[in-house]
Design an enzyme around this catalytic site. Structure first.
Site, mmCIF file in Angstrom:
data_model
loop_
_atom_site.group_PDB
_atom_site.id
_atom_site.type_symbol
_atom_site.label_atom_id
_atom_site.label_comp_id
_atom_site.label_asym_id
_atom_site.label_seq_id
_atom_site.Cartn_x
_atom_site.Cartn_y
_atom_site.Cartn_z
ATOM 1 N N LYS A 13 5.978 28.715 21.726
ATOM 2 C CA LYS A 13 7.287 29.057 21.144
ATOM 3 C C LYS A 13 8.419 28.429 21.963
ATOM 4 O O LYS A 13 9.310 27.786 21.418
ATOM 5 C CB LYS A 13 7.492 30.586 21.099
ATOM 6 C CG LYS A 13 6.404 31.342 20.345
ATOM 7 C CD LYS A 13 6.676 32.835 20.305
ATOM 8 C CE LYS A 13 6.609 33.535 21.650
ATOM 9 N NZ LYS A 13 5.280 33.564 22.274
ATOM 10 N N ARG A 88 9.602 41.319 17.588
ATOM 11 C CA ARG A 88 8.223 41.535 18.035
ATOM 12 C C ARG A 88 7.662 42.851 17.545
ATOM 13 O O ARG A 88 6.538 43.201 17.895
ATOM 14 C CB ARG A 88 8.235 41.590 19.564
ATOM 15 C CG ARG A 88 7.661 40.385 20.244
ATOM 16 C CD ARG A 88 8.011 40.554 21.701
ATOM 17 N NE ARG A 88 7.063 39.953 22.542
ATOM 18 C CZ ARG A 88 7.295 38.807 23.188
ATOM 19 N NH1 ARG A 88 8.407 38.147 23.030
ATOM 20 N NH2 ARG A 88 6.382 38.349 23.988
ATOM 21 N N ARG A 127 0.996 27.027 33.179
ATOM 22 C CA ARG A 127 2.425 26.836 32.872
ATOM 23 C C ARG A 127 3.322 26.947 34.107
ATOM 24 O O ARG A 127 3.124 27.778 34.973
ATOM 25 C CB ARG A 127 2.872 27.914 31.882
ATOM 26 C CG ARG A 127 4.395 27.931 31.728
ATOM 27 C CD ARG A 127 4.886 28.852 30.691
ATOM 28 N NE ARG A 127 4.339 30.170 30.771
ATOM 29 C CZ ARG A 127 4.393 31.031 29.756
ATOM 30 N NH1 ARG A 127 4.950 30.684 28.633
ATOM 31 N NH2 ARG A 127 3.889 32.238 29.886
ATOM 32 N N ARG A 161 5.813 32.305 36.335
ATOM 33 C CA ARG A 161 6.190 33.665 35.961
ATOM 34 C C ARG A 161 5.246 34.700 36.563
ATOM 35 O O ARG A 161 4.038 34.498 36.570
ATOM 36 C CB ARG A 161 6.196 33.798 34.433
ATOM 37 C CG ARG A 161 7.469 33.275 33.827
ATOM 38 C CD ARG A 161 7.444 33.154 32.338
ATOM 39 N NE ARG A 161 6.832 34.256 31.619
ATOM 40 C CZ ARG A 161 6.723 34.298 30.284
ATOM 41 N NH1 ARG A 161 7.205 33.292 29.561
ATOM 42 N NH2 ARG A 161 6.154 35.312 29.694
ATOM 43 N N ARG A 172 -0.797 41.432 27.408
ATOM 44 C CA ARG A 172 0.214 40.878 26.488
ATOM 45 C C ARG A 172 -0.420 40.511 25.143
ATOM 46 O O ARG A 172 0.171 40.711 24.092
ATOM 47 C CB ARG A 172 0.879 39.648 27.132
ATOM 48 C CG ARG A 172 1.910 40.048 28.186
ATOM 49 C CD ARG A 172 2.224 38.936 29.165
ATOM 50 N NE ARG A 172 2.709 37.718 28.573
ATOM 51 C CZ ARG A 172 2.722 36.549 29.201
ATOM 52 N NH1 ARG A 172 2.273 36.457 30.445
ATOM 53 N NH2 ARG A 172 3.194 35.487 28.611
HETATM 54 P P1 AP5 Z 1 5.139 28.087 26.025
HETATM 55 O O1 AP5 Z 1 5.951 27.232 25.128
HETATM 56 O O2 AP5 Z 1 5.730 28.483 27.328
HETATM 57 O O3 AP5 Z 1 4.581 29.366 25.236
HETATM 58 P P2 AP5 Z 1 5.333 30.634 24.652
HETATM 59 O O4 AP5 Z 1 4.840 30.840 23.268
HETATM 60 O O5 AP5 Z 1 6.802 30.524 24.867
HETATM 61 O O6 AP5 Z 1 4.664 31.759 25.569
HETATM 62 P P3 AP5 Z 1 5.301 32.970 26.387
HETATM 63 O O7 AP5 Z 1 4.283 33.349 27.433
HETATM 64 O O8 AP5 Z 1 6.675 32.657 26.846
HETATM 65 O O9 AP5 Z 1 5.322 34.064 25.293
HETATM 66 P P4 AP5 Z 1 5.466 35.544 25.499
HETATM 67 O O10 AP5 Z 1 5.741 35.925 24.109
HETATM 68 O O11 AP5 Z 1 4.321 36.234 26.129
HETATM 69 O O12 AP5 Z 1 6.623 35.686 26.610
HETATM 70 P P5 AP5 Z 1 8.149 36.061 26.522
HETATM 71 O O13 AP5 Z 1 8.863 35.367 27.598
HETATM 72 O O14 AP5 Z 1 8.632 35.918 25.126
HETATM 73 O O15 AP5 Z 1 3.752 27.301 26.277
HETATM 74 C C1 AP5 Z 1 2.798 27.795 27.214
HETATM 75 C C2 AP5 Z 1 2.204 26.610 28.021
HETATM 76 O O16 AP5 Z 1 1.372 25.849 27.142
HETATM 77 C C3 AP5 Z 1 3.249 25.649 28.588
HETATM 78 O O17 AP5 Z 1 2.852 25.247 29.870
HETATM 79 C C4 AP5 Z 1 3.237 24.460 27.603
HETATM 80 O O18 AP5 Z 1 3.516 23.235 28.267
HETATM 81 C C5 AP5 Z 1 1.819 24.485 27.070
HETATM 82 N N1 AP5 Z 1 1.735 24.106 25.659
HETATM 83 C C6 AP5 Z 1 2.625 24.428 24.666
HETATM 84 N N2 AP5 Z 1 2.231 23.917 23.491
HETATM 85 C C7 AP5 Z 1 1.041 23.272 23.723
HETATM 86 C C8 AP5 Z 1 0.152 22.535 22.897
HETATM 87 N N3 AP5 Z 1 0.367 22.359 21.575
HETATM 88 N N4 AP5 Z 1 -0.960 21.999 23.478
HETATM 89 C C9 AP5 Z 1 -1.190 22.153 24.806
HETATM 90 N N5 AP5 Z 1 -0.373 22.826 25.654
HETATM 91 C C10 AP5 Z 1 0.737 23.387 25.115
HETATM 92 O O19 AP5 Z 1 8.098 37.628 26.845
HETATM 93 C C11 AP5 Z 1 7.747 38.081 28.138
HETATM 94 C C12 AP5 Z 1 7.838 39.600 28.182
HETATM 95 O O20 AP5 Z 1 9.189 40.010 27.910
HETATM 96 C C13 AP5 Z 1 6.987 40.356 27.150
HETATM 97 O O21 AP5 Z 1 5.666 40.575 27.599
HETATM 98 C C14 AP5 Z 1 7.783 41.663 27.012
HETATM 99 O O22 AP5 Z 1 7.533 42.528 28.097
HETATM 100 C C15 AP5 Z 1 9.227 41.193 27.108
HETATM 101 N N6 AP5 Z 1 9.830 40.863 25.804
HETATM 102 C C16 AP5 Z 1 10.303 39.648 25.398
HETATM 103 N N7 AP5 Z 1 10.782 39.699 24.147
HETATM 104 C C17 AP5 Z 1 10.615 40.994 23.749
HETATM 105 C C18 AP5 Z 1 10.890 41.672 22.527
HETATM 106 N N8 AP5 Z 1 11.443 41.021 21.466
HETATM 107 N N9 AP5 Z 1 10.575 42.983 22.439
HETATM 108 C C19 AP5 Z 1 10.030 43.656 23.481
HETATM 109 N N10 AP5 Z 1 9.732 43.067 24.671
HETATM 110 C C20 AP5 Z 1 10.025 41.737 24.793
HETATM 111 MG MG MG Z 2 8.188 31.573 26.044
#
Ligand code: AP5
Ligand code: MG
Length: 215
Positions: A13, A88, A127, A161, A172
């Site tokens: 994402k 979410r 990552r 992270r 997660r």
């Molecule tokens: P990356 O693009 O970083 O993946 P992502 O989908 O952004 O993954 P996240 O871990 O950020 O998602 P998340 O939903 O768990 O975390 P968030 O910060 O939102 O890609 C990952 C890696 O893969 C990178 O190294 C990239 O280079 C590689 N890659 C990408 N595409 C690829 C491909 N096609 N092929 C190969 N490699 C690839 O949330 C964190 C925490 O915050 C949550 O756990 C929760 O506690 C809280 N939170 C956030 N939003 C909310 C909400 N709306 N409600 C409640 N709690 C929330």
């Molecule tokens: Mg992310």
């Protein structure tokens, strides 16, 4: 244009949101990044969020809905934005609908990035991001052009992270299937849900998204 990038942890994402931001001039609104900034700043909200994030649990709907409600009213959102990691829960999706209606805005598309669980764990384990500009990288899949130097801003400082460890990633993922995946039918019923094959290479996923946005 208003887009939601939807998918499990590590689906890509953030990676794709940064590319759409550059290509279309839409601002990326990542609730995860905003919460991490609040944790780093030591604000009251950051203190509340930290224990949930460290445990791989969701932060409360009230907090994240409040953050997004304030953020989308800022000037840089007036030409559109990309929601990354929000909504979410079904309650967050309903709250977003209300916010958009109040501001006479319309959601253009929800793009689901589909990736197998095993690949998600491998992506998250490798990552890292630029400590200065937050550009995303991966140990094997996406390295900077010059080793140790950010392509985007030239910084040599990078970070990982705290929630990117095997135990928290498993939690997660469990939260994703229990609370977030049920949002998909909500958008399918509205006719705005599109899916892309996130198992492809990063450039190929970007191309699929670009073809959806071109319609
Ligand atoms: P990356 O693009 O970083 O993946 P992502 O989908 O952004 O993954 P996240 O871990 O950020 O998602 P998340 O939903 O768990 O975390 P968030 O910060 O939102 O890609 C990952 C890696 O893969 C990178 O190294 C990239 O280079 C590689 N890659 C990408 N595409 C690829 C491909 N096609 N092929 C190969 N490699 C690839 O949330 C964190 C925490 O915050 C949550 O756990 C929760 O506690 C809280 N939170 C956030 N939003 C909310 C909400 N709306 N409600 C409640 N709690 C929330
Ligand atoms: Mg992310």
């Amino acid at each position: 244009m208003i887009l939601i990038l939807f998918g499990p942890p590590g689906a890509g994402k953030g990676t794709q949101a940064q590319r759409i931001e550059k290509a279309h001039g839409l601002v990326q609104l990542s609730t995860g990044d905003m919460l991490r900034a609040a944790v780093s700043a030591g604000t009251e909200m950051g203190k509340l969020a930290k224990s949930k994030m460290d445990a791989g649990a969701l932060v409360s709907d009230d907090i994240v809905i409040g953050i997004i409600n304030d953020r989308i009213q800022e000037d840089d959102c007036k030409d559109g934005f990309i929601l990354d990691g929000f909504p979410r829960t079904v309650a967050q999706a309903e709250a977003l609908d209300e916010m958009l209606t109040q501001q006479t805005l319309k959601l253009d598309a929800v793009i689901e990035i589909k990736v197998d669980d095993a690949a998600l764990v491998e992506r998250i384990a490798g990552r890292y991001t630029c400590a200065n500009c937050n550009e995303g990288y991966h140990d094997t899949n996406l390295k900077p052009k010059v080793e140790g130097v950010c392509d985007n801003c030239g910084s040599t400082e990078f970070k990982r992270r705290p929630d990117d460890n095997a135990e928290t990633v498993a939690k997660r993922l469990k939260e994703y299937y229990a609370q977030t995946a049920p949002v998909l039918p909500y958008y399918a019923d509205k006719g705005v849900l599109r899916s892309v094959d996130g198992m492809q290479a990063i450039d190929d996923v970007s191309a699929q998204i670009a073809s959806i946005l071109a319609v």
